[in-house]
Design a protein around this motif. Sequence first.
Motif, PDB file in Angstrom:
ATOM      1  N   HIS A 405     -24.835  15.716  -4.777  1.00  0.00           N
ATOM      2  CA  HIS A 405     -24.439  15.655  -3.368  1.00  0.00           C
ATOM      3  C   HIS A 405     -25.517  16.248  -2.455  1.00  0.00           C
ATOM      4  N   LEU A 406     -26.475  16.959  -3.032  1.00  0.00           N
ATOM      5  CA  LEU A 406     -27.569  17.528  -2.258  1.00  0.00           C
ATOM      6  C   LEU A 406     -28.833  16.668  -2.323  1.00  0.00           C
ATOM      7  N   LYS A 407     -28.733  15.499  -2.970  1.00  0.00           N
ATOM      8  CA  LYS A 407     -29.894  14.632  -3.175  1.00  0.00           C
ATOM      9  C   LYS A 407     -29.573  13.214  -2.716  1.00  0.00           C
ATOM     10  N   GLU A 408     -30.602  12.413  -2.546  1.00  0.00           N
ATOM     11  CA  GLU A 408     -30.417  11.055  -2.026  1.00  0.00           C
ATOM     12  C   GLU A 408     -30.476   9.987  -3.104  1.00  0.00           C
ATOM     13  N   ARG A 409     -30.697  10.362  -4.346  1.00  0.00           N
ATOM     14  CA  ARG A 409     -30.968   9.386  -5.395  1.00  0.00           C
ATOM     15  C   ARG A 409     -29.712   8.791  -6.002  1.00  0.00           C
ATOM     16  N   TYR A 410     -28.535   9.343  -5.667  1.00  0.00           N
ATOM     17  CA  TYR A 410     -27.336   9.007  -6.439  1.00  0.00           C
ATOM     18  C   TYR A 410     -26.968   7.533  -6.355  1.00  0.00           C
ATOM     19  N   ARG A 411     -27.270   6.858  -5.241  1.00  0.00           N
ATOM     20  CA  ARG A 411     -26.852   5.452  -5.099  1.00  0.00           C
ATOM     21  C   ARG A 411     -27.482   4.565  -6.162  1.00  0.00           C
ATOM     22  N   SER A 412     -28.736   4.860  -6.508  1.00  0.00           N
ATOM     23  CA  SER A 412     -29.428   3.990  -7.460  1.00  0.00           C
ATOM     24  C   SER A 412     -28.776   4.025  -8.837  1.00  0.00           C
ATOM     25  N   PHE A 413     -28.371   5.212  -9.293  1.00  0.00           N
ATOM     26  CA  PHE A 413     -27.811   5.248 -10.640  1.00  0.00           C
ATOM     27  C   PHE A 413     -26.295   5.036 -10.659  1.00  0.00           C
ATOM     28  N   THR A 414     -25.604   5.316  -9.539  1.00  0.00           N
ATOM     29  CA  THR A 414     -24.164   5.009  -9.529  1.00  0.00           C
ATOM     30  C   THR A 414     -23.938   3.503  -9.523  1.00  0.00           C
ATOM     31  N   ASP A 415     -24.803   2.764  -8.839  1.00  0.00           N
ATOM     32  CA  ASP A 415     -24.711   1.301  -8.878  1.00  0.00           C
ATOM     33  C   ASP A 415     -24.946   0.796 -10.297  1.00  0.00           C
ATOM     34  N   LEU A 416     -25.876   1.420 -10.990  1.00  0.00           N
ATOM     35  CA  LEU A 416     -26.193   1.028 -12.365  1.00  0.00           C
ATOM     36  C   LEU A 416     -25.008   1.277 -13.301  1.00  0.00           C
ATOM     37  N   MET A 417     -24.208   2.309 -13.006  1.00  0.00           N
ATOM     38  CA  MET A 417     -23.095   2.676 -13.878  1.00  0.00           C
ATOM     39  C   MET A 417     -21.881   1.756 -13.706  1.00  0.00           C
ATOM     40  N   LYS A 418     -21.824   1.059 -12.604  1.00  0.00           N
ATOM     41  CA  LYS A 418     -20.717   0.135 -12.376  1.00  0.00           C
ATOM     42  C   LYS A 418     -20.783  -1.010 -13.396  1.00  0.00           C
ATOM     43  N   GLY A 419     -19.645  -1.402 -13.899  1.00  0.00           N
ATOM     44  CA  GLY A 419     -19.602  -2.517 -14.843  1.00  0.00           C
ATOM     45  C   GLY A 419     -19.929  -2.139 -16.261  1.00  0.00           C
ATOM     46  N   LYS A 420     -20.229  -0.846 -16.494  1.00  0.00           N
ATOM     47  CA  LYS A 420     -20.486  -0.360 -17.854  1.00  0.00           C
ATOM     48  C   LYS A 420     -19.442   0.701 -18.187  1.00  0.00           C
ATOM     49  N   LYS A 421     -19.256   0.979 -19.448  1.00  0.00           N
ATOM     50  CA  LYS A 421     -18.501   2.170 -19.832  1.00  0.00           C
ATOM     51  C   LYS A 421     -19.462   3.339 -19.645  1.00  0.00           C
ATOM     52  N   SER A 422     -19.200   4.143 -18.601  1.00  0.00           N
ATOM     53  CA  SER A 422     -20.181   5.143 -18.192  1.00  0.00           C
ATOM     54  C   SER A 422     -19.539   6.505 -18.009  1.00  0.00           C
ATOM     55  N   VAL A 423     -20.332   7.537 -18.273  1.00  0.00           N
ATOM     56  CA  VAL A 423     -19.905   8.914 -18.066  1.00  0.00           C
ATOM     57  C   VAL A 423     -21.065   9.688 -17.440  1.00  0.00           C
ATOM     58  N   PHE A 424     -20.744  10.442 -16.396  1.00  0.00           N
ATOM     59  CA  PHE A 424     -21.730  11.331 -15.787  1.00  0.00           C
ATOM     60  C   PHE A 424     -21.457  12.743 -16.276  1.00  0.00           C
ATOM     61  N   ILE A 425     -22.502  13.425 -16.773  1.00  0.00           N
ATOM     62  CA  ILE A 425     -22.392  14.814 -17.209  1.00  0.00           C
ATOM     63  C   ILE A 425     -23.097  15.688 -16.174  1.00  0.00           C
ATOM     64  N   SER A 426     -22.308  16.513 -15.483  1.00  0.00           N
ATOM     65  CA  SER A 426     -22.834  17.387 -14.434  1.00  0.00           C
ATOM     66  C   SER A 426     -23.186  18.739 -15.016  1.00  0.00           C
ATOM     67  N   THR A 427     -24.431  19.167 -14.807  1.00  0.00           N
ATOM     68  CA  THR A 427     -24.839  20.500 -15.252  1.00  0.00           C
ATOM     69  C   THR A 427     -24.791  21.508 -14.110  1.00  0.00           C
ATOM     70  N   GLY A 428     -24.394  21.061 -12.917  1.00  0.00           N
ATOM     71  CA  GLY A 428     -24.287  21.948 -11.764  1.00  0.00           C
ATOM     72  C   GLY A 428     -22.835  22.174 -11.388  1.00  0.00           C
ATOM     73  N   VAL A 429     -22.560  22.262 -10.082  1.00  0.00           N
ATOM     74  CA  VAL A 429     -21.184  22.395  -9.607  1.00  0.00           C
ATOM     75  C   VAL A 429     -20.628  20.991  -9.369  1.00  0.00           C
ATOM     76  N   PRO A 430     -19.322  20.780  -9.547  1.00  0.00           N
ATOM     77  CA  PRO A 430     -18.764  19.420  -9.476  1.00  0.00           C
ATOM     78  C   PRO A 430     -18.482  18.931  -8.061  1.00  0.00           C
ATOM     79  N   SER A 431     -19.260  19.369  -7.089  1.00  0.00           N
ATOM     80  CA  SER A 431     -19.026  18.955  -5.708  1.00  0.00           C
ATOM     81  C   SER A 431     -19.468  17.523  -5.440  1.00  0.00           C
ATOM     82  N   ASP A 432     -20.175  16.911  -6.391  1.00  0.00           N
ATOM     83  CA  ASP A 432     -20.613  15.519  -6.234  1.00  0.00           C
ATOM     84  C   ASP A 432     -19.632  14.534  -6.875  1.00  0.00           C
ATOM     85  N   LEU A 433     -18.477  15.033  -7.310  1.00  0.00           N
ATOM     86  CA  LEU A 433     -17.509  14.201  -8.030  1.00  0.00           C
ATOM     87  C   LEU A 433     -17.131  12.941  -7.254  1.00  0.00           C
ATOM     88  N   GLY A 434     -16.949  13.080  -5.946  1.00  0.00           N
ATOM     89  CA  GLY A 434     -16.503  11.951  -5.132  1.00  0.00           C
ATOM     90  C   GLY A 434     -17.535  10.854  -4.939  1.00  0.00           C
TER      91      GLY A 434
END
Length: 464
Positions: A405-434
């Motif tokens: 949530h503090l970075k601008e790159r998320y759109r590129s990889f969230t689009d990639l995760m659509k349509g796949k069985k995908s899991v995001f592993i957060s090593t920080g705080v979960p404030s980017d969940l949404g």
Amino acid sequence: MRPGFFIQTGLIGHEREESLRLIGKLLPSTIVLVRKDFSDRADLINLIHNIRRLYRIEKDARDPYIAVDQEGGNVVRLAFLNYNPSNAFLGNLNNPRFTEYVGSRTGYDLKELGIDWDLAPVLDLSSPYNQVILERSFSYDPLTVAEHGKAFIRGIQRYGVAATAKHFPGHGGVLGDSHLMLPKDERGLAAIMSDMFPFREAVHEGVSSIMLSHVLYSAIDDSNPATLSPSLYDILRRDLKFTGLAMTDSLNMKAVSKDFSTEEMGKRASRAGADILECVDIDRAMEMSHYLDMKDEHASAERILNLLPEKIASVEPPDEILNAFALVGNSIRKEFAVLNPETRTAILYLDDTRESIVGDSFTNSRGIIKRLKETGLKLDSFTSEDPQSSFHYYDQLIVIGRNEHLKERYRSFTDLMKGKKSVFISTGVPSDLGLFPDSVGYISTYSTKVEAITGAVFRAFGYF
């Protein structure tokens, strides 16, 4: 009393000979070490030996306290130790007895190395957009922060290592990073007093020292950051009834060094009530030592001399407990259809950009790749430098990142995760969940430790 007695300073990286020459001139009562000061465990032990030899034999002076910032998580100066995953991990786990064990494990390890003082724990409340705190905090809840802060203090001080509650009266109510600028907390007095609650409880627990923040609290003192504010030191002494050592955060940080001269910082902090002025830049520390005007020199000297708590434990806490909790302590924040372990899966490690310059321990992708290869899972590893076409055709995808949530790159990889069985592993705080599509699973580790991330990968495949 020599002026250097009221100073904590650092070294000049690997310039060992020059560092010791300057230390010999200043003779500070405490020296804080960072990663660049030594290459490995043996080199650290040799460095501490040389410092103590300088004081004892060459200068006929009392041993200095050796200090480090060994908070755990992404602020770890001794990476070769088996460190705490992060305070956010401990707060989410919410097992104070385990937090006390972590403090004990830290205290035992530091004492074995000859380190006297840990500039931890952080007792600031968490905020998703405060880039300097994030997973350094136990929680957004003052009661939770207080409970775990007390537990850590109890554990570490049992081994005769001084703890430091920081950053009084609380750094969580601002967005700015005091390493780079002076943050201003414009909230009312009631909110600031609420943030003080964990520090009040730390005082009751007998914490050895408290570090004041480089934040300006306009409701208390609209002219000085806490480190230079007589009002904040008075609150600490009068209202919290703290009788231990009060210290500044490092006075080379831009929050203060940008607006105040070295002379002004030295005079203001010492007159305000600081017992120890921290300035990791040794050249500036030497200059600053000439301008100290201690509020009560005798009282400050007594607090410094009596800093260390009594050592009442010597048995080594079992190391295996820390790894076991790190492995299973992650939590599923968003339910998902578990991945098929028989299907070849791409795992993408995002670049580990720092949110704040204070952090220095980041995702060890090589260590994770090595560990996961040993498991026999059908994984192919990629980094942000690989073209997306490299993993476009995989049906299953795991992405490892932090605080997106503090970075601008998320759109590129969230689009990639659509349509796949995908899991995001957060090593920080979960404030980017949404940020993630509903179809994407989300697991929080609150940690960059290999064990924690390995455990999260196994959870993605439904093993526990």
